[in-house]
Design a protein around this motif. Structure first.
Motif, PDB file in Angstrom:
ATOM      1  N   GLU A 123       0.691  -1.075   0.098  1.00  0.00           N
ATOM      2  CA  GLU A 123       0.027  -0.154  -0.037  1.00  0.00           C
ATOM      3  C   GLU A 123       0.792   1.241   0.023  1.00  0.00           C
ATOM      4  O   GLU A 123       0.609   2.208  -0.695  1.00  0.00           O
ATOM      5  N   ASP A 124       2.066   1.397   0.811  1.00  0.00           N
ATOM      6  CA  ASP A 124       2.809   2.255   0.728  1.00  0.00           C
ATOM      7  C   ASP A 124       3.381   2.666  -0.463  1.00  0.00           C
ATOM      8  O   ASP A 124       3.654   3.687  -0.969  1.00  0.00           O
ATOM      9  N   GLY A 134       2.337   1.783  -3.291  1.00  0.00           N
ATOM     10  CA  GLY A 134       1.494   2.356  -4.421  1.00  0.00           C
ATOM     11  C   GLY A 134       1.291   3.874  -4.017  1.00  0.00           C
ATOM     12  O   GLY A 134       1.112   4.561  -4.999  1.00  0.00           O
ATOM     13  N   ARG A 135       1.209   4.309  -2.797  1.00  0.00           N
ATOM     14  CA  ARG A 135       0.771   5.688  -2.412  1.00  0.00           C
ATOM     15  C   ARG A 135       2.130   6.491  -3.137  1.00  0.00           C
ATOM     16  O   ARG A 135       1.837   7.665  -3.460  1.00  0.00           O
ATOM     17  N   SER A 195       2.136   6.420  -7.273  1.00  0.00           N
ATOM     18  CA  SER A 195       1.018   6.964  -7.891  1.00  0.00           C
ATOM     19  C   SER A 195       1.367   8.428  -7.783  1.00  0.00           C
ATOM     20  O   SER A 195       0.471   9.070  -8.519  1.00  0.00           O
ATOM     21  N   TRP A 218      -2.201  -1.366  -6.085  1.00  0.00           N
ATOM     22  CA  TRP A 218      -1.596  -0.131  -6.758  1.00  0.00           C
ATOM     23  C   TRP A 218      -2.470   0.690  -7.489  1.00  0.00           C
ATOM     24  O   TRP A 218      -2.569   1.739  -7.627  1.00  0.00           O
ATOM     25  N   ALA A 265      -4.274   2.954  -5.519  1.00  0.00           N
ATOM     26  CA  ALA A 265      -3.598   3.834  -4.493  1.00  0.00           C
ATOM     27  C   ALA A 265      -3.838   5.343  -5.022  1.00  0.00           C
ATOM     28  O   ALA A 265      -3.398   6.155  -4.007  1.00  0.00           O
TER      29      ALA A 265
END
Ligand SMILES: NC(=O)NCCC[C@H](N)C(=O)O
Length: 305
Positions: free
Chosen positions: A83-84, A86-87, A90, A110, A113
């Motif tokens: 998750e991190d 992807g953040r 993105s 992703w 995100a």
């Protein structure tokens, strides 16, 4: 944002448009630099010759700039979460083309995100951009997909899943899979492909032997016996796979069939050298079509921003 994580993410119209565009690119139809200004991450956690090169070269040909990441480059390897990751990505990239180590779920994470299109360059479950290249190959060779008769021989792997999800949407297609016992398609893919076939007017079958294969085929397709990231559960697996080798005998009842293979090939395992290097083979034209289908997939994603 548009994402291409599964063939099932595409409407019929999207699928037809991407395949037609890929065939056009293959015929030299690129006009201008439609991805000028885009920055694409190319992240491969597994080995790749065709797909990574196709997406890198394709993005550059379309006018995008690329940043490439190998399997050991991102902090995912030191424990940063999906998750991190992807953040962060993105916020900086417009597109991310990724071959995952495992499940498609990572790509889905992703894709949600932030404002970044995600393309599945092969996961454990599916290889959608291979199917796009294969459909573009059919269009370039036969001029159509509707009504074609195809035999797929080999493991029900990521490529087989994407082909089943794509081809069963075309009226009149006959798609028969012959997968070694214990190596068939996942039940969810089988169910979706069968449902699509019954509404489109395609015929879809999977069997686990090589008796009575259909005649007058247009295409005979195979794949290597060692699918990326998998291991065989039993030591006698070669005996199970041996009857599924594609040899010239399959052409006795299908003299006009072309031979397709997602490559890399292992001559003497899933296919004989005589077939792979013979006059019926379009396997290397199919590989080149990965470039054109990658371009079409990138253009489709970018157009949805
Ligand atoms: N054309 C390709 O992307 N080839 C690489 C892998 C293909 C095969 N389905 C595999 O998973 O081993």
């Amino acid at each position: 944002m548009r994402h291409l994580i599964s063939i099932s993410d595409l409407t019929d119209e999207d699928l037809h448009a991407i395949v037609a565009r890929a065939a056009l690119f293959g015929a030299g139809g690129l006009d201008g630099r439609p991805l000028e200004g885009a920055i694409a991450g190319i992240y491969f956690r597994r080995t790749s010759t065709r797909t990574r090169t196709a997406f890198s070269a394709g993005a550059l040909r379309l006018g995008a700039q690329i940043i490439t990441f190998g399997p050991d480059d991102l902090q995912l390897n030191t424990g940063e979460s999906t998750e991190d990751t992807g953040r962060v990505l993105s916020g900086m990239l417009d597109l991310l083309v990724a071959r995952t180590a495992d499940a498609t779920a990572e790509l889905r994470a992703w894709s949600s995100a932030g404002p970044m299109s995600v393309v599945n360059a092969m996961s454990a479950e599916e290889h959608p951009t291979q199917a796009l290249a294969d459909l573009a190959t059919l269009v370039r060779h036969f001029g159509r997909i509707e009504g074609l008769r195809l035999l797929y021989v080999g493991e029900g792997n990521n490529t087989a899943a994407a082909l089943a999800l794509a081809l069963t949407r075309y009226p009149g297609v006959v798609l028969e899979l012959r997968t070694p016992p214990g190596y068939g398609l996942e039940p969810a893919i089988l169910a979706t492909a069968a449902a699509q076939a019954s509404s489109s007017g395609a015929a879809f079958t999977e069997r686990h032997d090589m008796e009575g294969v259909p005649e007058e085929l247009d295409v005979i397709y195979t794949t290597r016996w060692q699918t990326t990231g998998t291991s065989k559960p039993t030591p006698d697996w070669r005996e199970v796979f041996a009857p599924f080798q594609v040899t010239s005998a399959l052409w006795n009842s299908s003299p006009k069939a072309v031979f397709m293979h997602d490559l890399p090939a292992h001559r003497g395992e899933e296919v004989t050298a005589e077939v792979l290097d013979g006059p019926a083979s379009v396997a290397f034209a199919q590989a080149e079509n990965k470039l054109y289908s990658a371009m079409a997939a990138l253009e489709w994603c970018w157009a949805g921003r």
